[in-house]
Design a protein around this motif. Structure first.
Motif, short mmCIF file in Angstrom:
data_model
loop_
_atom_site.label_atom_id
_atom_site.label_comp_id
_atom_site.label_asym_id
_atom_site.label_seq_id
_atom_site.Cartn_x
_atom_site.Cartn_y
_atom_site.Cartn_z
N TYR A 1 40.94 32.85 52.97
CA TYR A 1 41.14 33.63 51.73
C TYR A 1 42.68 33.79 51.31
N PRO A 2 43.48 32.57 51.11
CA PRO A 2 44.66 32.64 50.91
C PRO A 2 44.92 33.51 49.50
N GLU A 3 44.36 33.77 48.75
CA GLU A 3 44.53 34.53 47.31
C GLU A 3 44.82 35.85 47.81
N VAL A 4 43.60 36.17 48.38
CA VAL A 4 43.45 37.96 48.83
C VAL A 4 44.70 38.14 49.82
N LEU A 5 44.82 37.34 50.80
CA LEU A 5 46.05 37.54 51.67
C LEU A 5 47.23 37.65 51.03
N ARG A 6 47.45 36.58 50.15
CA ARG A 6 48.89 36.42 49.33
C ARG A 6 49.13 37.94 48.71
N ASP A 7 48.08 38.47 47.79
CA ASP A 7 48.24 39.47 47.18
C ASP A 7 48.36 40.71 48.26
N PHE A 8 47.66 40.75 49.18
CA PHE A 8 47.81 41.85 50.41
C PHE A 8 49.21 41.92 50.83
N THR B 1 41.79 46.11 58.83
CA THR B 1 40.87 45.70 57.98
C THR B 1 41.45 45.60 56.45
N VAL B 2 41.42 44.37 55.98
CA VAL B 2 42.16 44.20 54.55
C VAL B 2 41.15 44.70 53.59
N PHE B 3 39.91 44.52 53.74
CA PHE B 3 38.72 44.96 52.83
C PHE B 3 37.48 44.74 53.24
N GLU B 4 36.50 45.66 52.83
CA GLU B 4 35.04 45.75 53.04
C GLU B 4 34.52 45.14 52.20
#
Ligand code: ATP
Ligand code: ZN
Length: 299
Positions: A133-140, A189-192
């Motif tokens: 999940y590179p995009e979610v992680l980058r945004d996070f 936890t980044v998201f559920e």
């Protein structure tokens, strides 16, 4: 007129998606997997299935190739849906299955028994994190002002730290047993996420909109039924008010006199009925308590 619905061809979402649709009276004429066929039709509802990889579902729905889709929220987020400046689809319903979380996990020695609540995100600075999940992680990382290196891996992310290609992982977890088996412990936890029903933002013919609404009503009926229980019991007449107070979200109890001092109570509880509730019912005199699932519940 038929509407098209995209769902996962095969994987964790496909069976659960079909199960829900079947309960809604929408089943595939060629069986859930359709022998690998891309397009299938429903037997008893004007609907066509498009069987694709889950990653492609948001785009198909966004482009209007498919009016509806069932997909994990995680896939939407990775594709930038719902993020500022990102593409949009309507999320019609959360479906309550395929629940999982995107979690950051580290080799367990590094957490040194620290509770999740104590561990600080800043500990990730300078670390390499493997993820699909590179995009979610980058945004996070941007939002949390973390300086990390993202290592994109397509599958089996959990083995990356053991192989020395990353210091931590950011991966989907449901039970956590895969992480544990690889010596990793969850830190954050980044998201559920859960499966959702999405609809295109493109204009839809009014006849199609009607079909969508019909399907939604059925989904709501199934979901309400899933949460509810039918409960029957006998009780002393004077205990009726206490029983009403004990039961979760009781809907219209039917009270039937049995003899001058006892009644039978039939009711729909809008939540599951747990042992503790049953014990409390018994303590106020209820007996012959019967709790059963409900198949359909139409308001
Ligand atoms: P496809 O071939 O369609 O691309 P996939 O390998 O990406 O399949 P699956 O592993 O079948 O996907 O998972 C589909 C969805 O199930 C995920 O996107 C997620 O929403 C959900 N899910 C629930 N629990 C988990 C879990 N423990 N690991 C991964 N996904 C999970
Ligand atoms: Zn996928």
């Amino acid at each position: 007129m038929t509407i098209r619905l995209s769902l996962q061809k095969s994987g964790r979402l496909s069976r659960l998606s079909y199960d829900l649709l079947t309960k809604c009276g929408v089943s595939a004429s060629d069986g859930p997997e359709g022998d690998g066929r891309l397009i299938g039709s429903a037997i008893d509802f004007p609907l066509e299935f498009l069987r694709v990889r889950d990653d492609d579902i948001p785009e198909y729905v966004h482009d209007g190739v498919s009016t509806l889709g069932i997909v994990g929220e995680n896939v939407l987020w990775e594709r930038g849906f719902g993020r500022e400046g990102g593409p949009e689809v309507k999320v019609l319903r959360k479906l309550g299955f395929a629940r999982c979380r995107l979690a950051i996990a580290l080799p367990k020695e590094e957490l040194q028994g620290q509770a999740k609540a104590v561990w600080r995100l800043e500990a990730l600075n300078g670390k390499r994190i493997a993820t699909t999940y590179p995009e979610v992680l980058r945004d996070f990382a941007k939002r949390k002002e973390l300086d990390i290196e993202i290592v994109y891996i397509r599958g089996a992310v959990e083995i990356a730290p053991g192989l020395g290609v990353a210091d931590a992982v950011c991966d989907l977890v449901s039970t956590g047993s895969t992480l544990k088996a690889n010596g990793l412990a969850e830190a954050y936890t980044v998201f559920e996420s859960e499966a959702v029903l999405i609809q295109t933002e493109k204009p839809v013919a009014s006849t199609d909109e009607e079909l969508v609404n019909r399907l939604l009503q059925r989904i709501d009926g199934v979901q309400r039924a899933n949460r509810s229980r039918y409960i029957m019991m006998n009780a002393p007449s004077e205990a009726v008010e206490e029983i009403r107070a004990i039961l979760p979200g009781l809907q219209g109890p039917t009270i039937i006199p049995i003899d001058p001092s006892n009644v039978a109570i039939h009711a729909v509880a809008s939540e599951d009925v747990f042992w503790e509730t049953i014990e409390r019912l018994k303590s106020v005199g209820a007996n012959s308590i019967l709790v059963s699932p409900i198949e359909k519940l139409i308001a």
